[in-house]
Design an enzyme around this catalytic site. Structure first.
Site, PDB file in Angstrom:
ATOM      1  N   TYR A 134      23.780  -1.568 -49.959  1.00  0.00           N
ATOM      2  CA  TYR A 134      24.377  -0.277 -50.356  1.00  0.00           C
ATOM      3  C   TYR A 134      25.908  -0.380 -50.349  1.00  0.00           C
ATOM      4  CZ  TYR A 134      25.880   4.609 -49.741  1.00  0.00           C
ATOM      5  OH  TYR A 134      26.517   5.815 -49.844  1.00  0.00           O
TER       6      TYR A 134
HETATM    7  P1  NAP Z   1      21.683  13.510 -52.218  1.00  0.00           P
HETATM    8  O1  NAP Z   1      21.446  14.879 -51.715  1.00  0.00           O
HETATM    9  O2  NAP Z   1      20.683  12.446 -51.907  1.00  0.00           O
HETATM   10  O3  NAP Z   1      21.902  13.615 -53.805  1.00  0.00           O
HETATM   11  C1  NAP Z   1      21.864  12.499 -54.629  1.00  0.00           C
HETATM   12  C2  NAP Z   1      21.606  12.978 -56.038  1.00  0.00           C
HETATM   13  O4  NAP Z   1      21.534  11.824 -56.878  1.00  0.00           O
HETATM   14  C3  NAP Z   1      20.281  13.763 -56.207  1.00  0.00           C
HETATM   15  O5  NAP Z   1      20.516  14.961 -56.876  1.00  0.00           O
HETATM   16  C4  NAP Z   1      19.445  12.836 -57.057  1.00  0.00           C
HETATM   17  O6  NAP Z   1      18.605  13.501 -57.992  1.00  0.00           O
HETATM   18  C5  NAP Z   1      20.512  12.085 -57.829  1.00  0.00           C
HETATM   19  N1  NAP Z   1      19.927  10.889 -58.402  1.00  0.00           N
HETATM   20  C6  NAP Z   1      19.243   9.901 -57.783  1.00  0.00           C
HETATM   21  N2  NAP Z   1      18.744   9.047 -58.685  1.00  0.00           N
HETATM   22  C7  NAP Z   1      19.111   9.520 -59.915  1.00  0.00           C
HETATM   23  C8  NAP Z   1      18.872   9.090 -61.245  1.00  0.00           C
HETATM   24  N3  NAP Z   1      18.144   8.009 -61.522  1.00  0.00           N
HETATM   25  N4  NAP Z   1      19.415   9.803 -62.260  1.00  0.00           N
HETATM   26  C9  NAP Z   1      20.151  10.916 -62.006  1.00  0.00           C
HETATM   27  N5  NAP Z   1      20.387  11.388 -60.766  1.00  0.00           N
HETATM   28  C10 NAP Z   1      19.866  10.690 -59.734  1.00  0.00           C
HETATM   29  O7  NAP Z   1      23.093  12.956 -51.707  1.00  0.00           O
HETATM   30  P2  NAP Z   1      24.284  13.715 -50.964  1.00  0.00           P
HETATM   31  O8  NAP Z   1      23.935  13.910 -49.537  1.00  0.00           O
HETATM   32  O9  NAP Z   1      24.713  14.887 -51.798  1.00  0.00           O
HETATM   33  O10 NAP Z   1      25.385  12.563 -51.022  1.00  0.00           O
HETATM   34  C11 NAP Z   1      26.032  12.262 -52.229  1.00  0.00           C
HETATM   35  C12 NAP Z   1      26.767  10.945 -52.192  1.00  0.00           C
HETATM   36  O11 NAP Z   1      27.400  10.683 -50.951  1.00  0.00           O
HETATM   37  C13 NAP Z   1      25.900   9.731 -52.470  1.00  0.00           C
HETATM   38  O12 NAP Z   1      26.535   8.971 -53.468  1.00  0.00           O
HETATM   39  C14 NAP Z   1      25.906   8.961 -51.168  1.00  0.00           C
HETATM   40  O13 NAP Z   1      25.801   7.584 -51.464  1.00  0.00           O
HETATM   41  C15 NAP Z   1      27.266   9.302 -50.623  1.00  0.00           C
HETATM   42  N6  NAP Z   1      27.506   9.190 -49.161  1.00  0.00           N
HETATM   43  C16 NAP Z   1      26.536   9.442 -48.259  1.00  0.00           C
HETATM   44  C17 NAP Z   1      26.829   9.404 -46.876  1.00  0.00           C
HETATM   45  C18 NAP Z   1      25.796   9.771 -45.849  1.00  0.00           C
HETATM   46  O14 NAP Z   1      26.137   9.876 -44.654  1.00  0.00           O
HETATM   47  N7  NAP Z   1      24.558   9.998 -46.238  1.00  0.00           N
HETATM   48  C19 NAP Z   1      28.117   9.095 -46.441  1.00  0.00           C
HETATM   49  C20 NAP Z   1      29.093   8.841 -47.396  1.00  0.00           C
HETATM   50  C21 NAP Z   1      28.786   8.912 -48.745  1.00  0.00           C
HETATM   51  P3  NAP Z   1      17.296  14.357 -57.551  1.00  0.00           P
HETATM   52  O15 NAP Z   1      17.841  15.619 -56.960  1.00  0.00           O
HETATM   53  O16 NAP Z   1      16.573  14.525 -58.821  1.00  0.00           O
HETATM   54  O17 NAP Z   1      16.569  13.509 -56.530  1.00  0.00           O
END
Ligand code: NAP
Length: 218
Positions: A134
């Site tokens: 990742y």
């Molecule tokens: P999230 O709720 O998991 O949202 C991710 C979105 O990406 C979902 O709406 C999902 O669609 C969409 N997605 C996944 N596969 C896709 C595809 N093939 N085509 C189009 N859309 C797709 O994530 P979040 O919590 O808002 O976080 C957003 C970002 O922050 C991510 O990039 C993550 O890597 C980053 N981040 C995370 C952390 C952490 O602590 N978790 C820390 C730093 C940064 P669906 O709704 O249809 O599933």
């Protein structure tokens, strides 16, 4: 300030939903939510936002078409922790790169990337083996963006929580910590509003500086 039409890629995600709602509450901004299923459109239509159904596994042209007439793109999609490493490559890396290429193709100059906290080479080398792919994906997506002539901003949030936003952060090069998704959305909004974030990459965690002040002194 000029009017901004913003394409939110990953709009149905947790940050994405906060962001579309915030954008829709601005007088000088409108959101277009890029979602991957038409059933997801209701939430956005209730906010008065446009929707476009495109899966990031589609080609660059599909994403470029979604970006037609857009002034700024925010990439906040992610494959999530419950999918395999194939999706890490296809979404977190290739989905991001295709969105960057689509921005170029559609003539959209402004691009905001939601990255992860530390995407340095050192972070790749020191990450646990299950997390390293990742970090690699996010590292090269960030690098791809840096090598374009797009007006980019790369936001590196700490561990995301669903706590209510406090409106206060620490930004820059910071110690690892947490940040509510609501505050990340506010930081993205502030970055869209302030051109001084162009060409910058910065970490954000919860802190004591109001978001507007933190972003305007970045
Ligand atoms: P999230 O709720 O998991 O949202 C991710 C979105 O990406 C979902 O709406 C999902 O669609 C969409 N997605 C996944 N596969 C896709 C595809 N093939 N085509 C189009 N859309 C797709 O994530 P979040 O919590 O808002 O976080 C957003 C970002 O922050 C991510 O990039 C993550 O890597 C980053 N981040 C995370 C952390 C952490 O602590 N978790 C820390 C730093 C940064 P669906 O709704 O249809 O599933």
């Amino acid at each position: 300030m000029v009017f901004l039409n913003v394409l939110v890629v990953g709009a149905n995600g947790q940050i994405g939903k906060h962001l579309v709602s915030l954008i829709q509450s601005q007088d000088n901004m409108r959101a277009r939510a890029m979602i991957r299923k038409s059933e997801q459109a209701d939430y956005f239509e209730r906010l008065g936002a446009e929707t476009v159904v495109v899966d990031l596994e589609q080609d660059i042209d599909a994403i470029a078409n979604a970006a037609e007439g857009i002034d700024a793109i925010v990439f906040t999609a992610g494959s999530g922790a419950h999918t395999g490493k194939d999706k890490t490559i296809l979404i977190d890396l290739d989905g991001a790169v295709k969105t960057i290429e689509a921005a170029k193709k559609a003539g959209v100059k402004r691009f905001i990337m939601v990255s992860s906290f530390d995407t340095s080479r050192k972070a790749i080398q020191t990450a646990p083996s299950s997390f390293a792919p990742y970090v690699v994906a996010k590292h090269y997506a960030d690098e791809w963006l840096r090598q374009t002539d797009l007006d980019y901003t790369i936001v590196h949030p700490g561990i995301l929580t669903n706590d209510s936003g406090t409106g206060k952060i620490t930004a820059g090069k910071v110690e690892p910590s947490e940040i509510p998704r609501e505050d990340v959305a506010q930081v993205i909004l502030a970055s869209l509003r302030h051109d001084r974030t162009i060409g910058k990459a910065f970490q954000i965690v919860s802190g004591s500086t109001p978001i507007e002040a933190a972003i305007t002194s970045i």
